[in-house]
Design a protein around this motif. Structure first.
Motif, PDB file in Angstrom:
ATOM      1  N   PHE A 123       0.311  -1.322  -0.475  1.00 23.85           N
ATOM      2  CA  PHE A 123       0.319  -0.127  -0.114  1.00 23.85           C
ATOM      3  C   PHE A 123       1.150   1.419   0.055  1.00 23.85           C
ATOM      4  O   PHE A 123       0.479   2.122  -0.584  1.00 23.85           O
ATOM      5  N   ALA A 124       2.465   1.427   1.102  1.00 20.39           N
ATOM      6  CA  ALA A 124       2.678   1.993   1.251  1.00 20.39           C
ATOM      7  C   ALA A 124       4.019   2.505  -0.307  1.00 20.39           C
ATOM      8  O   ALA A 124       3.753   3.498  -1.166  1.00 20.39           O
ATOM      9  N   ALA A 125       4.096   1.448  -1.142  1.00 19.92           N
ATOM     10  CA  ALA A 125       4.375   1.557  -2.512  1.00 19.92           C
ATOM     11  C   ALA A 125       4.081   2.154  -3.584  1.00 19.92           C
ATOM     12  O   ALA A 125       4.411   2.825  -4.315  1.00 19.92           O
ATOM     13  N   GLU A 151       3.500  15.951   0.483  1.00 17.54           N
ATOM     14  CA  GLU A 151       3.992  14.752   1.543  1.00 17.54           C
ATOM     15  C   GLU A 151       3.593  14.388   2.293  1.00 17.54           C
ATOM     16  O   GLU A 151       3.654  12.938   2.799  1.00 17.54           O
ATOM     17  N   ALA A 152       3.223  14.969   3.143  1.00 21.09           N
ATOM     18  CA  ALA A 152       2.722  15.179   4.008  1.00 21.09           C
ATOM     19  C   ALA A 152       0.737  14.504   4.599  1.00 21.09           C
ATOM     20  O   ALA A 152       0.956  13.275   5.249  1.00 21.09           O
ATOM     21  N   GLY A 153       0.498  14.769   3.337  1.00 24.90           N
ATOM     22  CA  GLY A 153      -0.709  13.754   3.730  1.00 24.90           C
ATOM     23  C   GLY A 153      -0.044  12.546   2.640  1.00 24.90           C
ATOM     24  O   GLY A 153      -1.114  11.542   3.115  1.00 24.90           O
ATOM     25  N   ALA A 157      -1.608   9.132   4.401  1.00 26.18           N
ATOM     26  CA  ALA A 157      -2.239   7.826   3.983  1.00 26.18           C
ATOM     27  C   ALA A 157      -1.801   6.979   3.925  1.00 26.18           C
ATOM     28  O   ALA A 157      -2.554   5.748   4.228  1.00 26.18           O
ATOM     29  N   LYS A 158      -0.510   6.390   4.467  1.00 25.62           N
ATOM     30  CA  LYS A 158       0.363   5.437   4.740  1.00 25.62           C
ATOM     31  C   LYS A 158      -0.305   4.810   5.987  1.00 25.62           C
ATOM     32  O   LYS A 158      -0.416   3.609   5.758  1.00 25.62           O
ATOM     33  N   GLN A 159       0.108   5.779   7.224  1.00 28.04           N
ATOM     34  CA  GLN A 159      -0.892   4.955   8.371  1.00 28.04           C
ATOM     35  C   GLN A 159      -1.584   4.846   8.513  1.00 28.04           C
ATOM     36  O   GLN A 159      -1.863   3.933   9.504  1.00 28.04           O
ATOM     37  N   GLY A 161      -3.834   3.619   6.776  1.00 30.96           N
ATOM     38  CA  GLY A 161      -4.234   2.073   5.683  1.00 30.96           C
ATOM     39  C   GLY A 161      -5.741   2.343   4.579  1.00 30.96           C
ATOM     40  O   GLY A 161      -5.975   3.555   4.605  1.00 30.96           O
ATOM     41  N   PRO A 162      -6.051   1.796   4.176  1.00 38.72           N
ATOM     42  CA  PRO A 162      -7.042   1.974   2.749  1.00 38.72           C
ATOM     43  C   PRO A 162      -8.641   1.949   3.659  1.00 38.72           C
ATOM     44  O   PRO A 162      -8.612   2.912   2.867  1.00 38.72           O
ATOM     45  N   PHE A 163      -9.124   1.344   4.318  1.00 41.89           N
ATOM     46  CA  PHE A 163     -10.387   1.855   4.902  1.00 41.89           C
ATOM     47  C   PHE A 163     -10.172   2.954   5.081  1.00 41.89           C
ATOM     48  O   PHE A 163     -11.681   4.371   5.103  1.00 41.89           O
ATOM     49  N   SER A 164      -9.215   3.393   6.854  1.00 40.83           N
ATOM     50  CA  SER A 164      -9.325   4.446   7.164  1.00 40.83           C
ATOM     51  C   SER A 164      -9.415   5.921   5.685  1.00 40.83           C
ATOM     52  O   SER A 164      -9.996   6.641   6.429  1.00 40.83           O
ATOM     53  N   LEU A 165      -8.436   5.564   4.905  1.00 41.31           N
ATOM     54  CA  LEU A 165      -7.705   6.831   4.557  1.00 41.31           C
ATOM     55  C   LEU A 165      -9.159   7.187   3.539  1.00 41.31           C
ATOM     56  O   LEU A 165     -10.022   8.249   3.637  1.00 41.31           O
ATOM     57  N   VAL A 166     -11.084   6.094   3.561  1.00 37.50           N
ATOM     58  CA  VAL A 166     -12.258   6.411   1.609  1.00 37.50           C
ATOM     59  C   VAL A 166     -12.663   7.116   3.352  1.00 37.50           C
ATOM     60  O   VAL A 166     -12.871   8.324   3.166  1.00 37.50           O
ATOM     61  N   VAL A 167     -12.629   6.705   4.871  1.00 36.10           N
ATOM     62  CA  VAL A 167     -13.402   7.141   5.645  1.00 36.10           C
ATOM     63  C   VAL A 167     -13.229   8.960   5.742  1.00 36.10           C
ATOM     64  O   VAL A 167     -13.672   9.423   5.361  1.00 36.10           O
ATOM     65  N   MET A 168     -11.751   9.525   5.650  1.00 32.90           N
ATOM     66  CA  MET A 168     -10.998  10.074   6.019  1.00 32.90           C
ATOM     67  C   MET A 168     -11.694  11.238   5.242  1.00 32.90           C
ATOM     68  O   MET A 168     -11.784  12.605   4.717  1.00 32.90           O
ATOM     69  N   ALA A 169     -11.401  10.439   3.823  1.00 34.89           N
ATOM     70  CA  ALA A 169     -11.386  11.593   1.885  1.00 34.89           C
ATOM     71  C   ALA A 169     -12.965  11.420   2.112  1.00 34.89           C
ATOM     72  O   ALA A 169     -13.264  12.655   1.503  1.00 34.89           O
ATOM     73  N   ALA A 170     -13.859  10.650   2.795  1.00 31.97           N
ATOM     74  CA  ALA A 170     -15.551  11.161   2.161  1.00 31.97           C
ATOM     75  C   ALA A 170     -15.849  12.431   3.490  1.00 31.97           C
ATOM     76  O   ALA A 170     -16.337  12.879   2.917  1.00 31.97           O
ATOM     77  N   GLY A 171     -14.652  12.599   5.147  1.00 27.54           N
ATOM     78  CA  GLY A 171     -15.391  13.678   5.821  1.00 27.54           C
ATOM     79  C   GLY A 171     -14.952  14.462   4.944  1.00 27.54           C
ATOM     80  O   GLY A 171     -15.566  15.516   5.209  1.00 27.54           O
ATOM     81  N   ALA A 172     -13.770  14.701   4.183  1.00 24.47           N
ATOM     82  CA  ALA A 172     -12.512  15.360   3.277  1.00 24.47           C
ATOM     83  C   ALA A 172     -13.618  16.228   2.677  1.00 24.47           C
ATOM     84  O   ALA A 172     -14.051  18.067   2.924  1.00 24.47           O
TER      85      ALA A 172
END
Length: 187
Positions: A123-125, A151-153, A157-159, A161-172
């Motif tokens: 995922f990080a790669a 870079e910070a984003g 995103a690496k920390q 993970g995929p599911f949390s990233l989708v939830v955060m993107a939806a909230g943003a």
């Protein structure tokens, strides 16, 4: 750079506002048409009742109109609950998503869980692969602050993970949509 985002947000929201306006107008017209059809149906029912009552008795008139509506109700229920017909074609049957994701090499089938879900390193790669052209373009344009933000984003995103990233993107997205949709003046 702020003017760029303002223009980009304006260009993205204008078609949506137009589409929403047309949708609201169509919805209002459809609601008014349905109301008129209901009123017409009520008057036609009364007219039919009075006609049948003049020819026969009130009990026969009420029963015939009730039967008329019951037949149409059963017809509409049967149409609503029927299953769509299966169309026979010469094409092979559609494959499931799981069958499409299986690797062609049988040697790779020994670890199906690894093939189904990427590891944190994969995922990080993937994130690094996606972010590197963007970072290169920002650095070439002299946008160092924006490159550091990307870079910070990427690190966040690496920390996550995929599911949390989708939830955060939806909230943003909800927050950004509310912010851009408001009539406040953006800085």
């Amino acid at each position: 750079m702020n003017n760029f985002f303002k223009r980009l947000a304006h260009d993205a929201t204008v078609p949506l506002e137009d589409m929403l306006g047309r949708l609201v107008k169509k919805f209002a017209l459809i609601i008014m048409a349905v109301g008129c059809v209901i009123a017409a149906s009520a008057f036609l029912t009364v007219d039919l009742f009075l006609y049948i009552e003049s020819v026969s008795s009130p009990v026969v008139a009420a029963g015939s109109i009730a039967g008329f509506y019951a037949v149409f109700a059963l017809l509409f229920f049967s149409l609503a609950l029927r299953r769509p017909a299966v169309v026979e074609t010469g094409a092979p049957p559609p494959q499931t998503v799981a069958a499409l994701m299986e690797p062609a090499n049988p040697a790779l089938l020994s670890a199906p869980s690894a093939a189904a879900r990427p590891t944190a390193a994969q995922f990080a790669a993937n994130l690094d692969t996606i972010a590197s052209p963007i970072l290169d373009a920002l650095r070439e344009a002299g946008m160092q602050k924006e490159a550091k933000a990307v870079e910070a984003g990427t690190q966040v995103a690496k920390q996550l993970g995929p599911f949390s990233l989708v939830v955060m993107a939806a909230g943003a997205g909800v927050f950004l949509g509310r912010t851009l949709g408001s009539k406040r003046k953006l800085l």
